[in-house]
Write an enzyme that holds these catalytic residues in place. Sequence first.
Site, mmCIF file in Angstrom:
data_model
loop_
_atom_site.group_PDB
_atom_site.id
_atom_site.type_symbol
_atom_site.label_atom_id
_atom_site.label_comp_id
_atom_site.label_asym_id
_atom_site.label_seq_id
_atom_site.Cartn_x
_atom_site.Cartn_y
_atom_site.Cartn_z
ATOM 1 N N THR A 174 0.838 -1.211 0.000
ATOM 2 C CA THR A 174 0.000 0.000 0.000
ATOM 3 C C THR A 174 0.871 1.259 0.000
ATOM 4 O O THR A 174 0.497 2.272 -0.602
ATOM 5 C CB THR A 174 -0.986 0.037 1.188
ATOM 6 N N ARG A 232 23.110 -12.791 3.810
ATOM 7 C CA ARG A 232 22.578 -11.442 3.511
ATOM 8 C C ARG A 232 23.373 -10.736 2.421
ATOM 9 O O ARG A 232 22.810 -10.076 1.553
ATOM 10 C CB ARG A 232 22.651 -10.566 4.767
ATOM 11 N N ARG A 263 13.395 -7.249 5.353
ATOM 12 C CA ARG A 263 14.720 -7.846 5.516
ATOM 13 C C ARG A 263 15.682 -6.777 6.013
ATOM 14 O O ARG A 263 15.582 -5.613 5.615
ATOM 15 C CB ARG A 263 15.268 -8.384 4.178
ATOM 16 N N HIS A 321 8.677 3.706 8.759
ATOM 17 C CA HIS A 321 8.524 2.896 9.966
ATOM 18 C C HIS A 321 7.203 3.286 10.644
ATOM 19 O O HIS A 321 6.914 4.478 10.785
ATOM 20 C CB HIS A 321 9.699 3.130 10.915
ATOM 21 N N ALA A 360 -1.533 7.636 7.382
ATOM 22 C CA ALA A 360 -0.524 8.686 7.577
ATOM 23 C C ALA A 360 0.753 8.368 6.795
ATOM 24 O O ALA A 360 1.363 9.261 6.191
ATOM 25 C CB ALA A 360 -0.220 8.831 9.070
ATOM 26 N N GLU A 361 1.162 7.091 6.782
ATOM 27 C CA GLU A 361 2.355 6.691 6.016
ATOM 28 C C GLU A 361 2.205 7.073 4.550
ATOM 29 O O GLU A 361 3.164 7.531 3.908
ATOM 30 C CB GLU A 361 2.567 5.171 6.105
#
Length: 203
Positions: free
Chosen positions: A12, A66, A92, A110, A174-175
């Site tokens: 999203t 990684r 990740r 975040h 809000a993001e």
Amino acid sequence: RRVGVLISGSGTNLQALIDATQDRTQHIGAEIVLVISNKPDVEGLRRAQKAGIKTKVIKHVDFPNRETFDQAMDAELEAAGVEIICLAGFMRILSEPFVKKWRGAIINVHPALLPSFKGAHAHKDALAAGVRVTGCTVHFVEVDIDSGAIIEQEVVPVLHNDTVEILQERVKVAEHRAFPRALRRLATGEIRLNENGILEWNH
Ligand code: GRF
């Protein structure tokens, strides 16, 4: 500027970035040229395809560690001429060489008001702490997770009967505003990360 977006799921936030960059009236100064997902068959890949954006699935489980996974992503990002990387629900942790190479050009969203509630369970932790407000943060990515210079934040109320799912949905709204705003500031050169990891404004 040419943007690559890394995702792991519903996308999203990717959709908000697609909508903002494709809307010429917003003057974001950025175009999404590649979406990479570490998980196959996620909704975010379909969103990118619908928007005519090149997609690539690079499964982390196919790599021994990684660093080699990150090298494979780096090769695709370079081949696409990417200049800015957006982490949009990418679950990740990135290796130190990758983060150092792209430092100042990678941003992450975040779902809390950093430096509170770092890590992968921000909403659960916010509810457990009993805070009455939380929110979202868009920040530069540093080797230390959820610790880079903050570009944008928005405050979101926590209501007395919230669950993780309900709170997550409210924070996502809000993001979806904060992330395109942060990308515009970076892509237009309004802000930059200096050598000391501090945000600098260009006016
Ligand atoms: C967002 O809440 C983001 O902050 C977190 O993961 C979620 C991703 O959602 N890291 P979506 O894939 O953008 O819908």
